[in-house]
Design a protein around this motif. Structure first.
Motif, PDB file in Angstrom:
ATOM      1  N   ILE A 116       0.898  -1.152   0.100  1.00 63.81           N
ATOM      2  CA  ILE A 116       0.097   0.088  -0.133  1.00 63.81           C
ATOM      3  C   ILE A 116       0.976   1.182   0.025  1.00 63.81           C
ATOM      4  O   ILE A 116       1.562   1.428   0.960  1.00 63.81           O
ATOM      5  CB  ILE A 116      -0.988  -0.168   1.234  1.00 63.81           C
ATOM      6  CG1 ILE A 116      -1.815  -1.188   1.263  1.00 63.81           C
ATOM      7  CG2 ILE A 116      -1.670   1.330   1.165  1.00 63.81           C
ATOM      8  CD1 ILE A 116      -2.495  -1.689   2.362  1.00 63.81           C
ATOM      9  N   LEU A 117       0.911   1.981  -1.100  1.00 61.46           N
ATOM     10  CA  LEU A 117       1.842   3.127  -1.156  1.00 61.46           C
ATOM     11  C   LEU A 117       1.460   4.523  -0.673  1.00 61.46           C
ATOM     12  O   LEU A 117       2.378   5.509  -0.805  1.00 61.46           O
ATOM     13  CB  LEU A 117       2.259   3.039  -2.690  1.00 61.46           C
ATOM     14  CG  LEU A 117       2.409   1.738  -3.447  1.00 61.46           C
ATOM     15  CD1 LEU A 117       2.407   1.903  -5.053  1.00 61.46           C
ATOM     16  CD2 LEU A 117       3.963   1.379  -2.953  1.00 61.46           C
ATOM     17  N   VAL A 118       0.383   4.447  -0.068  1.00 58.73           N
ATOM     18  CA  VAL A 118      -0.332   5.837   0.479  1.00 58.73           C
ATOM     19  C   VAL A 118      -0.780   5.577   1.780  1.00 58.73           C
ATOM     20  O   VAL A 118      -1.015   4.490   2.200  1.00 58.73           O
ATOM     21  CB  VAL A 118      -1.357   6.596  -0.449  1.00 58.73           C
ATOM     22  CG1 VAL A 118      -0.601   7.184  -1.643  1.00 58.73           C
ATOM     23  CG2 VAL A 118      -2.454   5.762  -0.675  1.00 58.73           C
ATOM     24  N   LYS A 119      -0.750   6.536   2.726  1.00 58.56           N
ATOM     25  CA  LYS A 119      -1.212   6.358   3.787  1.00 58.56           C
ATOM     26  C   LYS A 119      -2.523   6.958   3.903  1.00 58.56           C
ATOM     27  O   LYS A 119      -2.892   8.090   3.237  1.00 58.56           O
ATOM     28  CB  LYS A 119      -0.247   6.908   4.933  1.00 58.56           C
ATOM     29  CG  LYS A 119       0.924   6.493   4.990  1.00 58.56           C
ATOM     30  CD  LYS A 119       1.749   7.489   6.069  1.00 58.56           C
ATOM     31  CE  LYS A 119       3.095   6.943   6.291  1.00 58.56           C
ATOM     32  NZ  LYS A 119       4.240   7.750   5.580  1.00 58.56           N
ATOM     33  N   ASN A 120      -3.280   6.628   4.926  1.00 54.79           N
ATOM     34  CA  ASN A 120      -4.730   7.289   5.192  1.00 54.79           C
ATOM     35  C   ASN A 120      -4.905   8.641   5.327  1.00 54.79           C
ATOM     36  O   ASN A 120      -3.989   9.246   6.093  1.00 54.79           O
ATOM     37  CB  ASN A 120      -5.486   6.527   6.346  1.00 54.79           C
ATOM     38  CG  ASN A 120      -6.897   6.812   6.655  1.00 54.79           C
ATOM     39  OD1 ASN A 120      -7.785   6.859   5.625  1.00 54.79           O
ATOM     40  ND2 ASN A 120      -7.325   7.358   7.668  1.00 54.79           N
ATOM     41  N   GLY A 121      -5.717   9.486   4.730  1.00 58.77           N
ATOM     42  CA  GLY A 121      -5.532  11.009   4.981  1.00 58.77           C
ATOM     43  C   GLY A 121      -4.432  11.546   3.844  1.00 58.77           C
ATOM     44  O   GLY A 121      -4.453  12.832   3.914  1.00 58.77           O
ATOM     45  N   ASP A 122      -3.384  10.933   3.117  1.00 61.88           N
ATOM     46  CA  ASP A 122      -2.658  11.519   2.112  1.00 61.88           C
ATOM     47  C   ASP A 122      -3.426  12.187   1.130  1.00 61.88           C
ATOM     48  O   ASP A 122      -4.487  11.543   0.475  1.00 61.88           O
ATOM     49  CB  ASP A 122      -1.828  10.572   1.568  1.00 61.88           C
ATOM     50  CG  ASP A 122      -0.661   9.917   2.498  1.00 61.88           C
ATOM     51  OD1 ASP A 122      -0.406  10.636   3.299  1.00 61.88           O
ATOM     52  OD2 ASP A 122       0.089   9.370   2.313  1.00 61.88           O
ATOM     53  N   VAL A 123      -2.800  13.336   0.539  1.00 60.91           N
ATOM     54  CA  VAL A 123      -3.496  14.067  -0.668  1.00 60.91           C
ATOM     55  C   VAL A 123      -2.751  13.285  -1.790  1.00 60.91           C
ATOM     56  O   VAL A 123      -1.595  13.172  -1.718  1.00 60.91           O
ATOM     57  CB  VAL A 123      -3.236  15.571  -0.619  1.00 60.91           C
ATOM     58  CG1 VAL A 123      -3.542  16.105  -1.716  1.00 60.91           C
ATOM     59  CG2 VAL A 123      -3.958  16.303   0.534  1.00 60.91           C
ATOM     60  N   VAL A 124      -3.607  12.888  -2.682  1.00 64.81           N
ATOM     61  CA  VAL A 124      -3.021  11.969  -3.681  1.00 64.81           C
ATOM     62  C   VAL A 124      -2.937  12.883  -5.229  1.00 64.81           C
ATOM     63  O   VAL A 124      -4.021  13.648  -5.239  1.00 64.81           O
ATOM     64  CB  VAL A 124      -3.273  10.691  -3.854  1.00 64.81           C
ATOM     65  CG1 VAL A 124      -3.209   9.763  -2.974  1.00 64.81           C
ATOM     66  CG2 VAL A 124      -5.004  10.545  -4.125  1.00 64.81           C
ATOM     67  N   GLN A 125      -2.297  12.732  -6.047  1.00 62.37           N
ATOM     68  CA  GLN A 125      -2.236  13.211  -7.242  1.00 62.37           C
ATOM     69  C   GLN A 125      -2.821  12.499  -8.512  1.00 62.37           C
ATOM     70  O   GLN A 125      -2.790  11.215  -8.332  1.00 62.37           O
ATOM     71  CB  GLN A 125      -1.043  13.896  -7.838  1.00 62.37           C
ATOM     72  CG  GLN A 125      -0.277  14.796  -6.378  1.00 62.37           C
ATOM     73  CD  GLN A 125      -1.221  16.147  -6.677  1.00 62.37           C
ATOM     74  OE1 GLN A 125      -1.786  16.623  -7.448  1.00 62.37           O
ATOM     75  NE2 GLN A 125      -1.545  16.635  -5.296  1.00 62.37           N
TER      76      GLN A 125
END
Length: 135
Positions: A116-125
Motif C-alpha cells: 500500500i503506497l499511500v497512507k490514510n489521509g494523504d493528498v494524492v495526485q
C-alpha cells in the motif's frame, strides 16, 4: 431606506438570479447577498476505476483523480484492504474525496495486495501509485 425598496431589491435579485447587490442612496447604503445552496454529494457515487500500470514487480493501481485518500469507510473502522489480502476485480480498495464527494476506488483486476503506497489521509495526485499487487 424604506422597507418597500428593500423588498423590491430582493424581488429584483430573485428575478435576475443575482447573487449580490449593493445600493447607495445619499448617506444610506444596503448590501444584499444570497446564500448559495450547497449541493450534497450523492449517497452512492459511481465507482471510479483507477488506471493500472504494469511493472516487473506486479500491477500498480494509480489514482484516477486528485483528492484525499481514505483507506477505511469511516474513522476507526478497518481498512478496505490489507497487505497480503486477495482482492477481486471490482472490489473496493479505498476512497478518494474530491470536492466533498467520496469516490470509491475499485480494483481493476484480481490479485494479492503486496504494498500500500499511500497512507490514510494523504493528498494524492492524478496517476500517483496507490497499491501494488501481484495479479
Amino acid at each position: 431606506m424604506d422597507i418597500r425598496k428593500i423588498k423590491k431589491l430582493i424581488d429584483l435579485m430573485i428575478e435576475s438570479d443575482l447573487q449580490a447587490i449593493e445600493v447607495k442612496e445619499g448617506d444610506q447604503a444596503i448590501s444584499l447577498t444570497r446564500r448559495v445552496p450547497i449541493i450534497a454529494s450523492t449517497p452512492n457515487p459511481t465507482p471510479i476505476e483507477a488506471p493500472v500500470v504494469k511493472s516487473s514487480r506486479g500491477a500498480i493501481e494509480t489514482a484516477p483523480m486528485v483528492g484525499v485518500f481514505y483507506a477505511a469507510p469511516n474513522p476507526g473502522e478497518a481498512p478496505f484492504v490489507k497487505i497480503g489480502q486477495t482482492v477481486s476485480a471490482g472490489e473496493n480498495l479505498g476512497i478518494i474525496e474530491a470536492m466533498k464527494i467520496m469516490n470509491p476506488i475499485e480494483a481493476t483486476q484480481s490479485g494479492v495486495i503486496e504494498e500500500i503506497l499511500v497512507k490514510n489521509g494523504d493528498v494524492v495526485q492524478f496517476g500517483q501509485p496507490l497499491f501494488r499487487y501481484r495479479a
